[in-house]
Design an enzyme around this catalytic site. Sequence first.
Site, PDB file in Angstrom:
ATOM      1  N   LYS A   1     -23.943 -37.735 -23.449  1.00  0.00           N
ATOM      2  CA  LYS A   1     -22.832 -38.580 -22.983  1.00  0.00           C
ATOM      3  C   LYS A   1     -22.410 -39.553 -24.081  1.00  0.00           C
ATOM      4  O   LYS A   1     -21.219 -39.749 -24.337  1.00  0.00           O
ATOM      5  CB  LYS A   1     -23.239 -39.330 -21.705  1.00  0.00           C
ATOM      6  CG  LYS A   1     -23.383 -38.410 -20.496  1.00  0.00           C
ATOM      7  CD  LYS A   1     -23.991 -39.102 -19.273  1.00  0.00           C
ATOM      8  CE  LYS A   1     -24.220 -38.078 -18.166  1.00  0.00           C
ATOM      9  NZ  LYS A   1     -24.805 -38.657 -16.939  1.00  0.00           N
TER      10      LYS A   1
ATOM     11  N   GLN B   1     -28.111 -43.646 -14.878  1.00  0.00           N
ATOM     12  CA  GLN B   1     -28.549 -42.253 -14.936  1.00  0.00           C
ATOM     13  C   GLN B   1     -29.549 -41.974 -13.804  1.00  0.00           C
ATOM     14  O   GLN B   1     -30.510 -42.711 -13.601  1.00  0.00           O
ATOM     15  CB  GLN B   1     -29.182 -41.963 -16.306  1.00  0.00           C
ATOM     16  CG  GLN B   1     -29.562 -40.515 -16.535  1.00  0.00           C
ATOM     17  CD  GLN B   1     -28.366 -39.553 -16.536  1.00  0.00           C
ATOM     18  OE1 GLN B   1     -27.235 -39.948 -16.834  1.00  0.00           O
ATOM     19  NE2 GLN B   1     -28.604 -38.307 -16.186  1.00  0.00           N
TER      20      GLN B   1
ATOM     21  N   ASP C   1     -19.258 -42.878 -12.173  1.00  0.00           N
ATOM     22  CA  ASP C   1     -19.928 -41.732 -11.548  1.00  0.00           C
ATOM     23  C   ASP C   1     -19.373 -41.450 -10.150  1.00  0.00           C
ATOM     24  O   ASP C   1     -19.674 -40.403  -9.569  1.00  0.00           O
ATOM     25  CB  ASP C   1     -21.433 -42.005 -11.414  1.00  0.00           C
ATOM     26  CG  ASP C   1     -22.236 -41.369 -12.523  1.00  0.00           C
ATOM     27  OD1 ASP C   1     -21.902 -40.241 -12.919  1.00  0.00           O
ATOM     28  OD2 ASP C   1     -23.206 -42.001 -12.980  1.00  0.00           O
TER      29      ASP C   1
HETATM   30  N1  GUN Z   1     -28.167 -37.110 -13.239  1.00  0.00           N
HETATM   31  C1  GUN Z   1     -27.786 -35.804 -13.248  1.00  0.00           C
HETATM   32  N2  GUN Z   1     -26.432 -35.706 -13.242  1.00  0.00           N
HETATM   33  C2  GUN Z   1     -25.963 -36.981 -13.258  1.00  0.00           C
HETATM   34  C3  GUN Z   1     -24.648 -37.538 -13.259  1.00  0.00           C
HETATM   35  O1  GUN Z   1     -23.621 -36.836 -13.256  1.00  0.00           O
HETATM   36  N3  GUN Z   1     -24.588 -38.903 -13.276  1.00  0.00           N
HETATM   37  C4  GUN Z   1     -25.702 -39.683 -13.270  1.00  0.00           C
HETATM   38  N4  GUN Z   1     -25.547 -41.007 -13.260  1.00  0.00           N
HETATM   39  N5  GUN Z   1     -26.928 -39.200 -13.255  1.00  0.00           N
HETATM   40  C5  GUN Z   1     -27.056 -37.855 -13.249  1.00  0.00           C
END
Ligand code: GUN
Length: 297
Positions: free
Chosen positions: A49, A93, A116
């Site tokens: 990311k 996350q 998110d």
């Molecule tokens: N863990 C796995 N996929 C994601 C996501 O798209 N966002 C977040 N914050 N955590 C994750």
Amino acid sequence: MAVLLKGEPVAAALRKKIRAEVSALARPPRLAILMAGESAASRRYVERKCDAAAEVGIGTELCALPAGAGRREILQLLNHWNEDDSIDGVLVQAPLPDRSLEDEVFGAVDPAKDVDGFHPHNVGLLALGQKDGLIPCTPKGILYLLEAYGIPIAGRRIVIIGRSRIVGLPLALLLQSRGLDGTVTLCHSRTAHLREIAREADLLISAVGSPNLVRAGWIREGATVVDVGQNFFSDPSSVGGRRLLGDVDFSVVAPHCGAITPVPGGVGPMTVASLLENVLLARQRGAAKSLQPSADA
Ligand code: GUN
């Protein structure tokens, strides 16, 4: 042979568009990321990311807290980022080491910075089909991928396996919404006759995290299959000593499909590109809000 729904070219086009919009802004967007605990998978996702954000000109601030970080410490940090006008997007996350905290923690992010789309406010807007919320990244990315390859949704029977906050539940809300008009069945670990239900699907999406769950007998001939699974295994013969498998037993399923996503290289790049788009949106909406006169002005 099935059409391979490759995410990277679609994600690259989206990143190019985002980069152009970011470069037109007076101040580039900034994303704050909280990672708690030492999960190798989470670290890899977060690195991807941050790298992708840098590529399009989005700044990042990463805070890695130890697994033992408590509720107060996490909430204080989120509160600080919520109040900081130089931060446009906030991401926690998942999973947190203490999963019982997730509802409270995701609910503590300012909904306008919730890139998110996990905050109840944004989930509610999505459920009501209102367009001014932030939509979770993987569902949004899957939608863009299907659009790019001309896979129809309206009127189609869509079966989603997995009802997570991150993928299954918001994806079901999105695909059944007015305008997209899919007919969605949302399955989960207690669904009876899962294989038979899956076989009814024009579009089958698996987001469980169970390698090779979906096998040949689960597919209607010619269906589209989207594999959201990211299951890592140690494998000394693979590059980096790890192998990634999806939820779908690709080699036996693909010959029966009209189209199918690969793992890796299918949904994953779309999730990251959609996150960047959400950060840009949060930045643009925040900037637009600060230009509006306040009610008591
Ligand atoms: N863990 C796995 N996929 C994601 C996501 O798209 N966002 C977040 N914050 N955590 C994750």
